[in-house]
Design an enzyme around this catalytic site. Structure first.
Site, short mmCIF file in Angstrom:
data_model
loop_
_atom_site.label_atom_id
_atom_site.label_comp_id
_atom_site.label_asym_id
_atom_site.label_seq_id
_atom_site.Cartn_x
_atom_site.Cartn_y
_atom_site.Cartn_z
N ARG A 54 0.84 -1.20 0.00
CA ARG A 54 0.00 0.00 0.00
C ARG A 54 0.88 1.25 0.00
NH1 ARG A 54 -1.46 1.84 4.60
NH2 ARG A 54 -2.32 -0.05 5.50
N TYR A 106 -14.93 17.41 -16.02
CA TYR A 106 -15.27 15.99 -16.11
C TYR A 106 -16.45 15.70 -15.17
CZ TYR A 106 -14.91 10.96 -15.66
OH TYR A 106 -15.19 9.62 -15.64
N ASP A 178 -6.08 18.74 -14.77
CA ASP A 178 -6.43 17.41 -15.26
C ASP A 178 -5.92 17.32 -16.70
OD1 ASP A 178 -7.68 15.14 -16.35
OD2 ASP A 178 -9.42 15.35 -15.03
N LYS A 203 -7.23 6.27 -19.65
CA LYS A 203 -7.44 6.77 -21.00
C LYS A 203 -6.17 6.60 -21.85
CE LYS A 203 -11.28 7.70 -18.97
NZ LYS A 203 -11.59 9.00 -18.37
C1 LIG Z 1 -12.04 9.46 -17.08
C2 LIG Z 1 -11.65 10.78 -16.56
C3 LIG Z 1 -11.49 10.99 -15.18
C4 LIG Z 1 -11.78 9.92 -14.15
O1 LIG Z 1 -10.90 8.85 -14.27
P1 LIG Z 1 -11.25 7.33 -13.83
O2 LIG Z 1 -10.01 6.61 -14.17
O3 LIG Z 1 -12.44 6.91 -14.64
O4 LIG Z 1 -11.57 7.36 -12.39
C5 LIG Z 1 -11.08 12.24 -14.77
N1 LIG Z 1 -10.86 13.24 -15.64
C6 LIG Z 1 -11.02 13.07 -16.97
C7 LIG Z 1 -10.77 14.22 -17.89
C8 LIG Z 1 -11.42 11.84 -17.48
O5 LIG Z 1 -11.60 11.69 -18.79
#
Ligand SMILES: *Cc1c(COP(=O)(O)O)cnc(C)c1O
Length: 394
Positions: A54, A106, A178, A203
């Site tokens: 962890r 998001y 982000d 992604k």
């Molecule tokens: C998918 C996404 C998230 C969240 O990520 P997860 O891996 O699904 O928890 C946050 N910000 C953006 C821009 C995203 O496309």
């Protein structure tokens, strides 16, 4: 005389060489997957570098090292999801602090911030961050944290990161970007003066649609240490197998993005000229309202765009029911082309008035372009647009 400084390696080189041939019992070229949850103490008086997974795990550390270097940060924390990376970032602020976020952020981030505000854990302002007056007004409320997301999802609005980062710093707040949509292969917020980057590695970074994961990268070493403490305390660190898969994906990030972006550029331009399409949103279009900022801070437009077919929400549904090569789904950044109707899928958690404020049309279709051949995708778009226009096809 000092020796000439070795130039920093490029993103492609960092990704391809991260932890390759690093010291391990078998001199394996590919860094091994270490699944162990716990590690032997060889000396009671010395805590081992890896003690309990962890807190720290060798496979996760290899991925974190690659991500920190690609973003140009002091350190990276690999988390269980993009959402846990965003939640971890919120632990930089004390209880009751203000957080400013984009009004079109998001959907999951919107839901998290709104829910925490409802519990009284924080106060949140959702702001159109492209609007100078609105941004400055929100900044005058003394937020502790400012979340930025550029380009925004799904309308690809762009904010000037260098300018916003300087304003945020001058106001005594911490900027969090982000960077999921562009990755460090196209945009490096820390080099533009931002403090923290978060990712959904689910992604483009992993890119193979088989891991849920996240990461948080800090410019500052002390802040990184503090958030490492929180990640261990909260237990939001990512699993070893997920880190192994993600590092494997990161190796080919630049090559994938080059190919996917090339196809996205071709398709977005063709859609723009199509009589059955009323609007295309893509940072790669020369007449994007923020083209000058895009040219300054992005090294490419990325591989995701949105469009609205002529005929409204019914036409959008007919398009999605008719296409066969692209898949209808909620994610992005994978090897496969995914089409999504944000109003009923990714942004369903956003209340209708907030969706309207964010300018999110019910007919808007978002496309994450994959690695299929452009000719086959072009044919699929033609089928979809014929159906959208109400033609029976054939
Ligand atoms: C998918 C996404 C998230 C969240 O990520 P997860 O891996 O699904 O928890 C946050 N910000 C953006 C821009 C995203 O496309």
């Amino acid at each position: 005389m000092t020796a000439p400084r070795k130039p920093d390696p490029k993103i492609e080189t960092i990704a391809a060489s991260a932890s390759v041939g690093a010291d391990n019992p078998h001199a394996a070229m590919a860094p091994p997957l270490v699944m162990s949850s716990t590690y032997a103490w060889r000396d009671l008086d010395e805590r081992p570098a890896f003690d309990y997974s962890r807190s720290a795990n060798p496979t996760r550390a290899a991925l974190a090292d690659a991500l920190a270097r690609m973003e140009g940060g002091a350190g990276a924390i690999v988390t269980s999801s993009g959402m846990s990376a965003i939640d971890l970032a919120l632990h930089m602020a004390p209880a009751g602090a203000r957080v400013m976020a984009p009004h079109d952020c998001y959907g999951g981030a919107y839901r998290l911030l709104e829910a925490k505000a409802r519990l009284g854990h924080l106060a949140v302002d959702f702001v159109d961050q492209g609007d100078d007056a609105a941004f400055e007004a929100a900044l005058s409320q003394s937020p502790a944290l400012v979340l930025l997301e550029t380009p925004s999802n799904p309308l690809f609005r762009v904010v000037d990161l260098a300018r916003r980062a300087a304003q945020i710093r001058a106001a005594g707040a911490v900027s969090i970007v982000d960077n999921t949509f562009l990755t460090p292969a196209r945009q490096r917020p820390l080099a533009l003066g931002c403090d923290v980057v978060v990712h959904s590695t689910t992604k483009f970074l992993n890119g193979h649609s088989d891991v849920i994961g996240g990461a948080l990268i800090c410019a500052d070493a002390a802040r990184h240490e503090d958030l490492c403490w929180w990640a261990n305390t909260l237990g939001v660190t990512g699993g070893a197998f997920d880190a192994y898969q993600t590092l494997r994906g990161v190796r080919t990030l630049a090559a994938r993005l080059d190919a996917q972006e090339r196809t996205a550029i071709a398709l977005a331009h063709e859609l723009r000229a199509h009589p059955g399409v009323s609007q295309v949103y893509f940072p790669g279009l020369a007449d994007h309202p923020d083209a000058a900022i895009i040219a300054r801070q992005q090294s490419g437009p990325g591989a995701v765009f949105s469009f609205t077919p002529v005929g409204g929400a019914d036409a959008a549904r007919r398009f999605l029911e008719a296409v066969s090569l692209m898949h209808v789904g909620a994610s992005l950044g994978g090897f496969e082309t995914i089409a999504c109707l944000p109003a009923v899928m990714t942004h369903a958690g956003m209340p209708e008035p907030a969706r309207a404020r964010a300018g999110l049309d019910a007919a808007l279709i978002r496309i994450s372009v994959g690695l299929e051949h452009v000719d086959d995708l072009r044919d699929d778009f033609a089928v979809g647009l014929r159906a959208a226009a109400g033609a029976s096809g054939g």
